[in-house]
Design a protein around this motif. Structure first.
Motif, PDB file in Angstrom:
ATOM      1  N   THR A  86      -8.184   3.427  -2.710  1.00 24.04           N
ATOM      2  CA  THR A  86      -8.413   2.683  -1.474  1.00 24.04           C
ATOM      3  C   THR A  86      -7.747   1.313  -1.492  1.00 24.04           C
ATOM      4  N   VAL A  87      -7.868   0.617  -2.617  1.00 23.69           N
ATOM      5  CA  VAL A  87      -7.292  -0.721  -2.748  1.00 23.69           C
ATOM      6  C   VAL A  87      -6.081  -0.698  -3.667  1.00 23.69           C
ATOM      7  N   ALA A  88      -6.207  -0.056  -4.820  1.00 22.24           N
ATOM      8  CA  ALA A  88      -5.128   0.024  -5.799  1.00 22.24           C
ATOM      9  C   ALA A  88      -4.869   1.473  -6.154  1.00 22.24           C
ATOM     10  N   ASN A  89      -3.625   1.755  -6.526  1.00 20.69           N
ATOM     11  CA  ASN A  89      -3.229   3.116  -6.860  1.00 20.69           C
ATOM     12  C   ASN A  89      -3.352   3.384  -8.360  1.00 20.69           C
ATOM     13  N   ASP A  90      -4.037   2.499  -9.061  1.00 21.91           N
ATOM     14  CA  ASP A  90      -4.185   2.608 -10.508  1.00 21.91           C
ATOM     15  C   ASP A  90      -5.522   3.273 -10.822  1.00 21.91           C
ATOM     16  N   LEU A  91      -5.519   4.595 -10.956  1.00 24.37           N
ATOM     17  CA  LEU A  91      -6.727   5.362 -11.250  1.00 24.37           C
ATOM     18  C   LEU A  91      -6.481   6.176 -12.521  1.00 24.37           C
ATOM     19  N   PRO A  92      -6.846   5.647 -13.680  1.00 28.48           N
ATOM     20  CA  PRO A  92      -6.534   6.338 -14.935  1.00 28.48           C
ATOM     21  C   PRO A  92      -7.247   7.671 -15.106  1.00 28.48           C
ATOM     22  N   GLY A 240      -8.136   9.918   4.547  1.00 29.43           N
ATOM     23  CA  GLY A 240      -7.183   9.921   5.649  1.00 29.43           C
ATOM     24  C   GLY A 240      -6.185   8.784   5.544  1.00 29.43           C
ATOM     25  N   ILE A 241      -6.657   7.612   5.127  1.00 25.10           N
ATOM     26  CA  ILE A 241      -5.752   6.478   4.920  1.00 25.10           C
ATOM     27  C   ILE A 241      -4.750   6.788   3.819  1.00 25.10           C
ATOM     28  N   ALA A 242      -5.238   7.362   2.699  1.00 25.54           N
ATOM     29  CA  ALA A 242      -4.362   7.653   1.566  1.00 25.54           C
ATOM     30  C   ALA A 242      -3.296   8.688   1.910  1.00 25.54           C
ATOM     31  N   LEU A 243      -3.629   9.639   2.785  1.00 26.05           N
ATOM     32  CA  LEU A 243      -2.689  10.707   3.098  1.00 26.05           C
ATOM     33  C   LEU A 243      -1.723  10.346   4.215  1.00 26.05           C
ATOM     34  N   PHE A 244      -2.183   9.603   5.215  1.00 24.59           N
ATOM     35  CA  PHE A 244      -1.385   9.435   6.422  1.00 24.59           C
ATOM     36  C   PHE A 244      -0.966   7.990   6.705  1.00 24.59           C
ATOM     37  N   VAL A 245      -1.706   7.011   6.222  1.00 23.33           N
ATOM     38  CA  VAL A 245      -1.283   5.597   6.365  1.00 23.33           C
ATOM     39  C   VAL A 245      -1.466   4.884   5.022  1.00 23.33           C
ATOM     40  N   PRO A 246      -0.722   5.282   3.985  1.00 22.40           N
ATOM     41  CA  PRO A 246      -0.947   4.719   2.649  1.00 22.40           C
ATOM     42  C   PRO A 246      -0.350   3.341   2.446  1.00 22.40           C
ATOM     43  N   TRP A 247       0.353   2.835   3.437  1.00 25.27           N
ATOM     44  CA  TRP A 247       0.999   1.532   3.269  1.00 25.27           C
ATOM     45  C   TRP A 247      -0.055   0.433   3.141  1.00 25.27           C
ATOM     46  N   GLY A 248       0.132  -0.417   2.156  1.00 27.58           N
ATOM     47  CA  GLY A 248      -0.817  -1.500   1.908  1.00 27.58           C
ATOM     48  C   GLY A 248      -1.621  -1.311   0.642  1.00 27.58           C
ATOM     49  N   ILE A 249      -1.712  -0.083   0.133  1.00 29.16           N
ATOM     50  CA  ILE A 249      -2.412   0.162  -1.134  1.00 29.16           C
ATOM     51  C   ILE A 249      -1.564  -0.405  -2.268  1.00 29.16           C
ATOM     52  N   LEU A 258      -3.371  -7.100  -4.626  1.00 26.48           N
ATOM     53  CA  LEU A 258      -4.750  -6.700  -4.357  1.00 26.48           C
ATOM     54  C   LEU A 258      -5.368  -7.409  -3.153  1.00 26.48           C
ATOM     55  N   PRO A 259      -5.219  -8.745  -2.991  1.00 24.57           N
ATOM     56  CA  PRO A 259      -5.829  -9.391  -1.799  1.00 24.57           C
ATOM     57  C   PRO A 259      -5.325  -8.806  -0.488  1.00 24.57           C
ATOM     58  N   LEU A 260      -4.001  -8.581  -0.409  1.00 29.14           N
ATOM     59  CA  LEU A 260      -3.449  -7.989   0.809  1.00 29.14           C
ATOM     60  C   LEU A 260      -3.935  -6.560   0.984  1.00 29.14           C
ATOM     61  N   ALA A 261      -4.111  -5.832  -0.124  1.00 30.27           N
ATOM     62  CA  ALA A 261      -4.588  -4.454  -0.045  1.00 30.27           C
ATOM     63  C   ALA A 261      -6.023  -4.400   0.475  1.00 30.27           C
ATOM     64  N   ILE A 262      -6.846  -5.349   0.071  1.00 28.70           N
ATOM     65  CA  ILE A 262      -8.232  -5.394   0.549  1.00 28.70           C
ATOM     66  C   ILE A 262      -8.265  -5.675   2.052  1.00 28.70           C
ATOM     67  N   LEU A 263      -7.445  -6.617   2.506  1.00 30.29           N
ATOM     68  CA  LEU A 263      -7.376  -6.910   3.937  1.00 30.29           C
ATOM     69  C   LEU A 263      -6.868  -5.706   4.728  1.00 30.29           C
ATOM     70  N   ALA A 264      -5.863  -5.022   4.163  1.00 24.81           N
ATOM     71  CA  ALA A 264      -5.335  -3.827   4.842  1.00 24.81           C
ATOM     72  C   ALA A 264      -6.390  -2.738   4.930  1.00 24.81           C
ATOM     73  N   LEU A 265      -7.170  -2.569   3.857  1.00 22.33           N
ATOM     74  CA  LEU A 265      -8.234  -1.566   3.871  1.00 22.33           C
ATOM     75  C   LEU A 265      -9.267  -1.872   4.940  1.00 22.33           C
ATOM     76  N   LEU A 266      -9.698  -3.129   5.035  1.00 23.44           N
ATOM     77  CA  LEU A 266     -10.696  -3.500   6.036  1.00 23.44           C
ATOM     78  C   LEU A 266     -10.165  -3.284   7.447  1.00 23.44           C
ATOM     79  N   ALA A 267      -8.891  -3.624   7.665  1.00 24.35           N
ATOM     80  CA  ALA A 267      -8.301  -3.437   8.989  1.00 24.35           C
ATOM     81  C   ALA A 267      -8.204  -1.957   9.354  1.00 24.35           C
ATOM     82  N   LYS A 268      -7.802  -1.136   8.389  1.00 24.60           N
ATOM     83  CA  LYS A 268      -7.685   0.302   8.655  1.00 24.60           C
ATOM     84  C   LYS A 268      -9.048   0.934   8.914  1.00 24.60           C
TER      85      LYS A 268
END
Length: 314
Positions: A86-92, A240-249, A258-268
């Motif tokens: 949702t915020v970062a693409n780093d999921l080990p 749905g965000i990850a599949l179709f509007v992933p920009w900002g993660i 990360l700060p911009l990713a959090i704002l993008a997540l809230l907006a989406k």
């Protein structure tokens, strides 16, 4: 590795905390569109707090499954929230559970909810469980077709790789993803018991599905189920965000984003919640016997999106 683990835990905690807020936002937008006084944005938190402070009333015929099911359902939704970037693409831990396992986690939660609904032996619970199994039987194949379309594009079933591939593609409307997006919206409304498949605010015998299964729950058990419902809506929105509007993660290893990713997540999430409310205000609930046609159309759209990718490579 340690940073990735912390980010995955942080994203899970963000999902747990933001899920009731997303539900409150959807309810607020829906009230505005219907011309009613909107409840406070924090109303779901207040409801959960009130329920956790009450004493549970449990039927004498209830088995341990009835008491255990809310905890299992909540655990499944928390696990699902930790698998979706949702915020970062780093999921080990993503190699341990791909998109197919994610569908299995949703199915596991649904099975426990249906079994608990039938455990008491009431007419409403059994009726809701049968209807829920009908909807899931039709929705899960359609969801898999949507996920397979994204998987074939990225050549992987791991969500971080799918997000990384789709986020770096040239911005355009791809027919395969367009059909998959429509199918995903149709499946998401059914899986989250939203209009037009179900109405989350009704208690009418002829129409309710999800609400019929939780009528016997109260106090902390009901709070966990309501929180799980909010988490499921959040996870589907994040998926749905990850599949179709992933920009900002934020890409892997880029902590500065990360700060911009959090704002993008809230907006989406805000835009998605408003869109969901608008569609619920515009559409009426379908008759139960029309739900198979609705979900069958979603399955066909998902298959069509996958075939278009194979034929046109777009």
């Amino acid at each position: 590795m340690s940073t990735g683990i912390l980010l995955q835990i942080a994203q899970t905690l963000i999902a747990i905390l933001l899920a009731p807020l997303l539900m409150g936002w959807v309810n607020q937008c829906r009230a505005w569109l219907q011309g009613r006084n909107a409840p406070p944005l924090t109303q779901p938190y207040r409801t959960l707090k009130k329920l956790f402070h009450k004493d549970a009333v449990i039927a004498h015929r209830a088995s341990p499954l009835f008491r255990f099911a809310p905890y299992m359902i909540f655990s499944c939704m928390v696990l699902a929230a930790g698998l979706v970037p949702t915020v970062a693409n780093d999921l080990p831990f993503s190699p341990a559970a791909d998109v197919i396992a994610l569908v299995g986690v949703f199915a596991l939660a649904r099975v426990f909810l249906a079994l608990a609904a039938m455990d008491i032996g009431t007419a409403f619970g059994s009726l809701g469980a049968r209807r829920e199994m009908l909807v899931s039987f039709l929705a899960e194949p359609a969801l898999l077709m949507v996920l397979f379309t994204a998987s074939f594009i990225s050549q992987s079933t791991e969500l971080p790789i799918i997000v990384d591939t789709l986020a770096h593609r040239e911005f355009a409307i791809y027919p395969s993803l367009a059909f998959a997006a429509v199918a995903f919206w149709m499946v998401s409304t059914a899986e989250n018991a939203r209009i037009p498949v179900d109405n989350p605010t009704t208690h009418l015998e002829l129409t309710m599905i999800h609400e019929a299964m939780i009528l016997e729950y109260s106090a902390r058990h009901l709070a966990l189920i309501e929180w799980s419902v909010a988490l499921k809506l959040y996870v589907y929105s994040a998926l749905g965000i990850a599949l179709f509007v992933p920009w900002g993660i934020a890409p892997q290893g880029d902590l500065a984003a990360l700060p911009l990713a959090i704002l993008a997540l809230l907006a989406k999430l805000a835009a998605g919640g408003a869109a969901l409310s608008l569609l619920e205000a515009l559409f009426a609930k379908l008759r139960l016997f029309r739900a198979p046609e609705f979900l069958g159309t979603a399955f066909l759209l998902g298959v069509l999106g996958m075939l278009i990718h194979f034929l046109l490579e777009v």
